[in-house]
Write a protein that holds these residues in place. Sequence first.
Motif, PDB file in Angstrom:
ATOM      1  N   MET A   1       0.822  -1.212   0.000  1.00 56.25           N
ATOM      2  CA  MET A   1       0.000   0.000   0.000  1.00 56.25           C
ATOM      3  C   MET A   1       0.853   1.257   0.000  1.00 56.25           C
ATOM      4  O   MET A   1       0.530   2.245  -0.652  1.00 56.25           O
ATOM      5  CB  MET A   1      -0.951  -0.005   1.208  1.00 56.25           C
ATOM      6  N   THR A   2       1.970   1.233   0.738  1.00 52.85           N
ATOM      7  CA  THR A   2       2.868   2.391   0.739  1.00 52.85           C
ATOM      8  C   THR A   2       3.426   2.607  -0.663  1.00 52.85           C
ATOM      9  O   THR A   2       3.454   3.732  -1.179  1.00 52.85           O
ATOM     10  CB  THR A   2       4.029   2.166   1.729  1.00 52.85           C
ATOM     11  N   ALA A   3       3.845   1.506  -1.296  1.00 56.21           N
ATOM     12  CA  ALA A   3       4.394   1.610  -2.648  1.00 56.21           C
ATOM     13  C   ALA A   3       3.357   2.178  -3.617  1.00 56.21           C
ATOM     14  O   ALA A   3       3.677   3.042  -4.444  1.00 56.21           O
ATOM     15  CB  ALA A   3       4.867   0.237  -3.120  1.00 56.21           C
ATOM     16  N   THR A   4       2.110   1.725  -3.489  1.00 59.77           N
ATOM     17  CA  THR A   4       1.105   2.223  -4.430  1.00 59.77           C
ATOM     18  C   THR A   4       0.750   3.680  -4.150  1.00 59.77           C
ATOM     19  O   THR A   4       0.403   4.419  -5.063  1.00 59.77           O
ATOM     20  CB  THR A   4      -0.186   1.386  -4.381  1.00 59.77           C
ATOM     21  N   ASN A   5       0.884   4.073  -2.898  1.00 62.24           N
ATOM     22  CA  ASN A   5       0.666   5.482  -2.568  1.00 62.24           C
ATOM     23  C   ASN A   5       1.633   6.362  -3.331  1.00 62.24           C
ATOM     24  O   ASN A   5       1.268   7.408  -3.856  1.00 62.24           O
ATOM     25  CB  ASN A   5       0.898   5.704  -1.071  1.00 62.24           C
ATOM     26  N   ILE A   6       2.889   5.920  -3.347  1.00 61.81           N
ATOM     27  CA  ILE A   6       3.905   6.670  -4.082  1.00 61.81           C
ATOM     28  C   ILE A   6       3.612   6.570  -5.578  1.00 61.81           C
ATOM     29  O   ILE A   6       3.625   7.562  -6.297  1.00 61.81           O
ATOM     30  CB  ILE A   6       5.315   6.117  -3.758  1.00 61.81           C
ATOM     31  N   GLY A   7       3.314   5.344  -6.013  1.00 58.19           N
ATOM     32  CA  GLY A   7       3.080   5.092  -7.436  1.00 58.19           C
ATOM     33  C   GLY A   7       1.994   5.961  -8.037  1.00 58.19           C
ATOM     34  O   GLY A   7       2.152   6.509  -9.133  1.00 58.19           O
ATOM     35  N   THR A   8       0.885   6.115  -7.301  1.00 55.56           N
ATOM     36  CA  THR A   8      -0.213   6.892  -7.874  1.00 55.56           C
ATOM     37  C   THR A   8       0.096   8.385  -7.889  1.00 55.56           C
ATOM     38  O   THR A   8      -0.569   9.150  -8.561  1.00 55.56           O
ATOM     39  CB  THR A   8      -1.533   6.674  -7.095  1.00 55.56           C
ATOM     40  N   ALA A   9       1.136   8.800  -7.125  1.00 53.96           N
ATOM     41  CA  ALA A   9       1.454  10.225  -7.060  1.00 53.96           C
ATOM     42  C   ALA A   9       2.445  10.645  -8.151  1.00 53.96           C
ATOM     43  O   ALA A   9       2.681  11.829  -8.357  1.00 53.96           O
ATOM     44  CB  ALA A   9       2.014  10.571  -5.677  1.00 53.96           C
ATOM     45  N   VAL A  10       3.043   9.661  -8.834  1.00 54.99           N
ATOM     46  CA  VAL A  10       4.081   9.993  -9.818  1.00 54.99           C
ATOM     47  C   VAL A  10       3.492  10.047 -11.226  1.00 54.99           C
ATOM     48  O   VAL A  10       2.985   9.061 -11.723  1.00 54.99           O
ATOM     49  CB  VAL A  10       5.213   8.933  -9.772  1.00 54.99           C
TER      50      VAL A  10
ATOM     51  N   ALA B   1       3.332   1.944 -17.399  1.00 51.92           N
ATOM     52  CA  ALA B   1       2.509   1.106 -16.516  1.00 51.92           C
ATOM     53  C   ALA B   1       2.497   1.613 -15.076  1.00 51.92           C
ATOM     54  O   ALA B   1       1.593   1.300 -14.314  1.00 51.92           O
ATOM     55  CB  ALA B   1       3.026  -0.333 -16.553  1.00 51.92           C
ATOM     56  N   PHE B   2       3.495   2.373 -14.711  1.00 54.60           N
ATOM     57  CA  PHE B   2       3.758   2.729 -13.312  1.00 54.60           C
ATOM     58  C   PHE B   2       2.523   3.167 -12.542  1.00 54.60           C
ATOM     59  O   PHE B   2       2.105   2.556 -11.557  1.00 54.60           O
ATOM     60  CB  PHE B   2       4.796   3.860 -13.298  1.00 54.60           C
ATOM     61  N   TRP B   3       1.918   4.203 -13.025  1.00 57.35           N
ATOM     62  CA  TRP B   3       0.765   4.772 -12.342  1.00 57.35           C
ATOM     63  C   TRP B   3      -0.389   3.764 -12.319  1.00 57.35           C
ATOM     64  O   TRP B   3      -1.045   3.535 -11.308  1.00 57.35           O
ATOM     65  CB  TRP B   3       0.332   6.051 -13.048  1.00 57.35           C
ATOM     66  N   ALA B   4      -0.601   3.136 -13.490  1.00 58.84           N
ATOM     67  CA  ALA B   4      -1.744   2.228 -13.638  1.00 58.84           C
ATOM     68  C   ALA B   4      -1.613   0.999 -12.737  1.00 58.84           C
ATOM     69  O   ALA B   4      -2.602   0.539 -12.167  1.00 58.84           O
ATOM     70  CB  ALA B   4      -1.892   1.810 -15.097  1.00 58.84           C
ATOM     71  N   VAL B   5      -0.397   0.475 -12.595  1.00 53.14           N
ATOM     72  CA  VAL B   5      -0.201  -0.687 -11.718  1.00 53.14           C
ATOM     73  C   VAL B   5      -0.598  -0.322 -10.286  1.00 53.14           C
ATOM     74  O   VAL B   5      -1.328  -1.053  -9.620  1.00 53.14           O
ATOM     75  CB  VAL B   5       1.265  -1.176 -11.743  1.00 53.14           C
ATOM     76  N   ALA B   6      -0.119   0.844  -9.861  1.00 59.41           N
ATOM     77  CA  ALA B   6      -0.418   1.276  -8.496  1.00 59.41           C
ATOM     78  C   ALA B   6      -1.925   1.388  -8.291  1.00 59.41           C
ATOM     79  O   ALA B   6      -2.478   0.910  -7.300  1.00 59.41           O
ATOM     80  CB  ALA B   6       0.263   2.622  -8.219  1.00 59.41           C
ATOM     81  N   TYR B   7      -2.575   1.972  -9.281  1.00 60.82           N
ATOM     82  CA  TYR B   7      -4.015   2.185  -9.151  1.00 60.82           C
ATOM     83  C   TYR B   7      -4.778   0.860  -9.209  1.00 60.82           C
ATOM     84  O   TYR B   7      -5.676   0.606  -8.400  1.00 60.82           O
ATOM     85  CB  TYR B   7      -4.491   3.130 -10.257  1.00 60.82           C
ATOM     86  N   LEU B   8      -4.384   0.001 -10.143  1.00 59.74           N
ATOM     87  CA  LEU B   8      -5.090  -1.280 -10.287  1.00 59.74           C
ATOM     88  C   LEU B   8      -4.874  -2.161  -9.051  1.00 59.74           C
ATOM     89  O   LEU B   8      -5.762  -2.895  -8.637  1.00 59.74           O
ATOM     90  CB  LEU B   8      -4.629  -2.011 -11.555  1.00 59.74           C
ATOM     91  N   THR B   9      -3.679  -2.064  -8.455  1.00 61.45           N
ATOM     92  CA  THR B   9      -3.416  -2.808  -7.218  1.00 61.45           C
ATOM     93  C   THR B   9      -4.421  -2.402  -6.145  1.00 61.45           C
ATOM     94  O   THR B   9      -5.011  -3.249  -5.469  1.00 61.45           O
ATOM     95  CB  THR B   9      -1.990  -2.517  -6.715  1.00 61.45           C
ATOM     96  N   ARG B  10      -4.637  -1.109  -6.033  1.00 62.29           N
ATOM     97  CA  ARG B  10      -5.566  -0.621  -5.001  1.00 62.29           C
ATOM     98  C   ARG B  10      -7.001  -1.073  -5.282  1.00 62.29           C
ATOM     99  O   ARG B  10      -7.710  -1.505  -4.389  1.00 62.29           O
ATOM    100  CB  ARG B  10      -5.502   0.902  -4.912  1.00 62.29           C
ATOM    101  N   VAL B  11      -7.384  -0.960  -6.551  1.00 64.11           N
ATOM    102  CA  VAL B  11      -8.749  -1.373  -6.915  1.00 64.11           C
ATOM    103  C   VAL B  11      -8.941  -2.875  -6.638  1.00 64.11           C
ATOM    104  O   VAL B  11      -9.953  -3.296  -6.070  1.00 64.11           O
ATOM    105  CB  VAL B  11      -9.027  -1.061  -8.403  1.00 64.11           C
ATOM    106  N   THR B  12      -7.932  -3.661  -7.029  1.00 59.04           N
ATOM    107  CA  THR B  12      -8.017  -5.110  -6.822  1.00 59.04           C
ATOM    108  C   THR B  12      -8.105  -5.437  -5.341  1.00 59.04           C
ATOM    109  O   THR B  12      -8.926  -6.245  -4.906  1.00 59.04           O
ATOM    110  CB  THR B  12      -6.776  -5.806  -7.429  1.00 59.04           C
ATOM    111  N   ARG B  13      -7.257  -4.786  -4.559  1.00 58.01           N
ATOM    112  CA  ARG B  13      -7.249  -5.034  -3.120  1.00 58.01           C
ATOM    113  C   ARG B  13      -8.611  -4.698  -2.509  1.00 58.01           C
ATOM    114  O   ARG B  13      -9.187  -5.491  -1.764  1.00 58.01           O
ATOM    115  CB  ARG B  13      -6.167  -4.195  -2.456  1.00 58.01           C
ATOM    116  N   THR B  14      -9.119  -3.515  -2.855  1.00 62.42           N
ATOM    117  CA  THR B  14     -10.402  -3.095  -2.284  1.00 62.42           C
ATOM    118  C   THR B  14     -11.519  -4.058  -2.662  1.00 62.42           C
ATOM    119  O   THR B  14     -12.305  -4.474  -1.801  1.00 62.42           O
ATOM    120  CB  THR B  14     -10.771  -1.685  -2.779  1.00 62.42           C
ATOM    121  N   SER B  15     -11.583  -4.446  -3.929  1.00 61.76           N
ATOM    122  CA  SER B  15     -12.725  -5.278  -4.310  1.00 61.76           C
ATOM    123  C   SER B  15     -12.558  -6.703  -3.783  1.00 61.76           C
ATOM    124  O   SER B  15     -13.548  -7.348  -3.428  1.00 61.76           O
ATOM    125  CB  SER B  15     -12.990  -5.243  -5.821  1.00 61.76           C
ATOM    126  N   MET B  16     -11.309  -7.178  -3.676  1.00 61.29           N
ATOM    127  CA  MET B  16     -11.095  -8.502  -3.055  1.00 61.29           C
ATOM    128  C   MET B  16     -11.524  -8.475  -1.588  1.00 61.29           C
ATOM    129  O   MET B  16     -12.194  -9.373  -1.096  1.00 61.29           O
ATOM    130  CB  MET B  16      -9.618  -8.899  -3.129  1.00 61.29           C
TER     131      MET B  16
END
Lengths: 339, 315
Positions: free
Chosen positions: B133-142, B186-201
């Motif tokens: 989650m920390t990594a994706t926080n950074i990822g979505t900000a870049v 892919a950078f931003w999208a991976v971070a975002y998709l990770t979050r979406v996947t986590r939330t819906s799982m």
Amino acid sequence: MTHLLEIDHLSVDLVTHRRYRKVLQDVSITVEKAEVVSLVGESGSGKSMTARSVLNLLPAQGKMSGNIAFEGQSLMDNTNKDWQRFRATKAAMIFQDPRASINPVHRIGDFLTEALVHNRDMDRHEALERAATILEQVGIDDAKRRLRQFPHELSGGMLQRVMIASVLLIEPQLILADEPTTALDVTTQADVIAILDDQRAQREMAMLFITHDLELAAAFSDRIAVMYAGYIVEVSTPAQLHARPLHPYTAALLRSRPLLHERTERLPQISGRPLSAFEAPPGCPFQDRCPYVQAQCSESLPPTQLINGSIVRCHRANELELASTASADAGTEGGQSRE
Amino acid sequence: MSRYLLRQLLGMIVLLLVTSFVIYASLFLAPGSPDALLFGAHTVSPALRAAVNRQYHLNDPFLQQYWYWLVNVLHGNFGTSITYRTPVALRLSAAAPVTAFLVIYSAILIIVSGVALGVLSALRPGKLDTLIMTATNIGTAVPTFVAGLILLAIFGVKLNWFPVYGAGAGFFDRLRHLTLPAVALAFWAVAYLTRVTRTSMREELQGDPVMTARSRGLSRRVVVQRHAFRNALIPIVTVAGLQVAGLIAGTVIVEQVFGLNGLGELLLTSVQDKDFATVQAVSLILVAAFIVVNTLVDITYTMLDPRIRLGANQS
Ligand SMILES: Nc1ncnc2c1ncn2[C@@H]1O[C@H](COP(=O)(O)OP(=O)(O)O)[C@@H](O)[C@H]1O
Ligand code: SF4
Ligand SMILES: [Mg+2]
């Protein structure tokens, strides 16, 4: 004597708003082989959590203490695998709202057969044959076609029959039925209950039947346990409850007679709202709404006592003479003290 | 089912036609005569002028012109670039494979790592989840172009692991050349998709169908695969689809950063060169790709959800 199910001094704590809160307190109840025991009480009294405890299906981080035993064996030290085996063979649950509980993305046939296929390695075709037979037994015709349909293509009453069929397919010794008709159309409620009880009785399965409707419970239970604020306040037979309720809450429930076709879980005749266990004051949980409250009621939790074969948790159970109908005690403010 | 599919495909074709019409008509809607737009400040030989006039059928009625143009486009004939005096198709055939490779490479990265990280995060609450989650926080900000520059500086220039320029030739050389651009994209999208996947799982794991499945004694593997993940796929596919469609626009930036001669790069230079035929062709291809991807996503989405696929007919 070993009971089929024995719940003994069960307490449950659940997390809400990051804090543990008590939702079940010192719950003890038994179910014998082929017996029907009803759990009756208003919304939030802990009926569902009692049933879910039996299958170890509490919400995340839920904690239980006390003991639950099945056929004399305690379940409290079960591993995950043990629980899986227990759920796959011994006890199965019917959930309140089939529309929410049956996965909408799989076909009815897949829902009915997945336990057989995955838990018992049954051949899929054989499992489907068996599912079709049971569907017909629960009053669904054209079973072959139904098996290929998706849940949204069936009415609520049909879906709950599918749910019942899925439990019968497991051939458990105990059915946990959590308000199986509350979410259904009033016209189908009686049918669904009749089918459930009929099929259960034929197979000599026991049932823990949850309802907020005391009348319904009385119609086909061997025993009834009344719950209030996470406690069981009275356990009795339907006949005895009608003749002489021992707990003021039971008497109030009987007098307010929530009818089968009413969805309301409130009791218009008792003022105040139902409490959850963690909201209950020290002493008797019913004291705020009880017409017979005395000083001792807020001082200590009433212990359970055995009176004429019934179990009751009220300080004044011995002295109160309660009636189950409004007319019987009209003008006396709901009952009399023996004094 | 097949009727549903047919409807989706018909819808797509209609949309493609409308888009092609708008793109063609823009030649006439832009200020100045088509003539001025097509030739701009270029001095052209009468022969070329005649050829372009023929190509655009500038002397015929408008709809007829459009029809000729469309038929040509469908035959792979995109006309002649006035600036470079070469067939537009030739320039496209050099640029399109680079962009297609980049988009597909990036899409695979996004879907595979986004879904895998999201599922892992949902199934393993605690340290691993916090880390992801920390990594994706950074990822979505870049922003994509910043990610590109950072990757270029570290893995291209400093570590010298990957080439910093060009698209390479041959499959493996291209794979190496396009790795950094694809990761940047892919950078931003991976971070975002990770979050979406986590939330819906997470939601599905707490949901009623999962509780029912658990209550039947199904193993964790079956519960997670057949119920939690299967149901979580519906929002995951929607988001992943939007992201892949978005990549098509994202390539314009990344191709600039990494000096790739793809469609995005071609579009920008053609605009600068006032090379109208090429601008038209590239726009048409990018928009068409966008529409096709969206239709594919719609079809997948509805295949995953029987309630939409079959309509809500009760019986
Ligand atoms: N998922 C949950 N998390 C925390 N508390 C819950 C949850 N579900 C129910 N509760 C609480 O547990 C208590 C008992 O609920 P429940 O057993 O569902 O009551 P009933 O089935 O009798 O209506 C209530 O106070 C309710 O607010
Ligand atoms: S203990 Fe007291 S307050 Fe509680 S039910 Fe009995 S009489 Fe009422
Ligand atoms: Mg409940």
